[in-house]
Design a protein around this motif. Sequence first.
Motif, PDB file in Angstrom:
ATOM      1  N   TRP A   1     -59.459  21.227  74.071  1.00  0.00           N
ATOM      2  CA  TRP A   1     -59.195  21.868  75.358  1.00  0.00           C
ATOM      3  C   TRP A   1     -57.761  21.616  75.805  1.00  0.00           C
ATOM      4  O   TRP A   1     -57.219  20.528  75.651  1.00  0.00           O
ATOM      5  CB  TRP A   1     -60.191  21.302  76.367  1.00  0.00           C
ATOM      6  N   ALA A   2     -57.135  22.640  76.375  1.00  0.00           N
ATOM      7  CA  ALA A   2     -55.784  22.525  76.917  1.00  0.00           C
ATOM      8  C   ALA A   2     -55.803  23.019  78.357  1.00  0.00           C
ATOM      9  O   ALA A   2     -56.120  24.183  78.627  1.00  0.00           O
ATOM     10  CB  ALA A   2     -54.793  23.335  76.089  1.00  0.00           C
ATOM     11  N   HIS A   3     -55.475  22.123  79.279  1.00  0.00           N
ATOM     12  CA  HIS A   3     -55.465  22.438  80.707  1.00  0.00           C
ATOM     13  C   HIS A   3     -54.018  22.521  81.170  1.00  0.00           C
ATOM     14  O   HIS A   3     -53.221  21.616  80.920  1.00  0.00           O
ATOM     15  CB  HIS A   3     -56.201  21.338  81.474  1.00  0.00           C
ATOM     16  N   GLU A   4     -53.678  23.602  81.860  1.00  0.00           N
ATOM     17  CA  GLU A   4     -52.280  23.842  82.236  1.00  0.00           C
ATOM     18  C   GLU A   4     -51.940  23.337  83.625  1.00  0.00           C
ATOM     19  O   GLU A   4     -50.786  23.412  84.043  1.00  0.00           O
ATOM     20  CB  GLU A   4     -51.981  25.342  82.141  1.00  0.00           C
ATOM     21  N   GLY A   5     -52.924  22.818  84.365  1.00  0.00           N
ATOM     22  CA  GLY A   5     -52.652  22.333  85.715  1.00  0.00           C
ATOM     23  C   GLY A   5     -52.099  20.922  85.720  1.00  0.00           C
ATOM     24  O   GLY A   5     -51.718  20.363  84.687  1.00  0.00           O
TER      25      GLY A   5
ATOM     26  N   ASN B   1     -57.127  13.668  73.204  1.00  0.00           N
ATOM     27  CA  ASN B   1     -56.950  14.859  74.034  1.00  0.00           C
ATOM     28  C   ASN B   1     -57.293  14.583  75.488  1.00  0.00           C
ATOM     29  O   ASN B   1     -56.608  15.061  76.401  1.00  0.00           O
ATOM     30  CB  ASN B   1     -57.795  16.011  73.495  1.00  0.00           C
TER      31      ASN B   1
ATOM     32  N   HIS C   1     -54.646  14.483  79.055  1.00  0.00           N
ATOM     33  CA  HIS C   1     -54.844  15.210  80.298  1.00  0.00           C
ATOM     34  C   HIS C   1     -54.843  14.303  81.527  1.00  0.00           C
ATOM     35  O   HIS C   1     -55.029  14.780  82.657  1.00  0.00           O
ATOM     36  CB  HIS C   1     -56.148  16.006  80.241  1.00  0.00           C
TER      37      HIS C   1
END
Length: 285
Positions: free
Chosen positions: A111-115, A139, A143
């Motif tokens: 998962w990649a979260h941009e916030g 990962n 985050h």
Amino acid sequence: MTETTPNTAQQSFWSSGPGRHWVRLHRELDILHERLTGLILDAADPQPGERVVDIGCGAGAVAIAAAQRVGPEGHVLGLDISAPLVDVGRERAAEQTICAPDFVVADAQVWAHEGAPFDLCVSRMGLMFFADPVAGFANLLAHLRPGGRLVFAAWAAAEHNGWFRIAAEEAAARLGPSAPGDPHAPGPTAFAERARVEALLAHAGATRIRSEEVATTLSMPGGSAEAAALARHIGPVAAQLRSKEGSEADAQAILAAVERRFAEYDTPEGCEIPARINLFSAIRP
């Protein structure tokens, strides 16, 4: 989420027949695991205004409870690989008048979260299913802000957890023993060895790693009959019936035996099944 992920098998499991039992029975499961939710959040201690992500959020019980702790100035995101369970979480969040969490369907290993980074990552029995635990932990740490906390629970050995031990013993008595499997393969007790998990966290880059084994109980207010009925679809009985193609007669015989043994734990407040969890904490440096 339809793309291939490192945890495709888990995605299929939690989004298909077996996982849909968790959707249908989410209220009963939240009651069964209510004490675990309290233990995790008390250990994590989310503060007003913090940003929290709940991994393996299921139907949203931990995320909703965490949102109440961080308050309207904070934010909680629930993440799960199962779209049907996330849908339930969203429906429940919509009933919250304040401090409602958001939800996303994703494989936490990639998962990649941009916030903005999170202050805290929590999980109630959601991290034992990574195909690559080190990659998954790394990962999650990525985050978190520097100094951010990772707090999660996993089941201790099955011998200390009546829900697993009794069900497995009675299923084996009826259907025959299962072939030994890899104890570290993705599954409910994959993180039973605390030292191993601590080493995985260190390899992933975590610091200030701690763990403890905590004794608790799994509670079913309806008593041993209600607990056994839930065990028909959740845990070793269901798994053994699937793998050995057990009949409905097999299922009823196993559940009758499980109910007799669960009755040992009946109290005026319900069935209180002894359990042990491993509670882990770590920091992103």
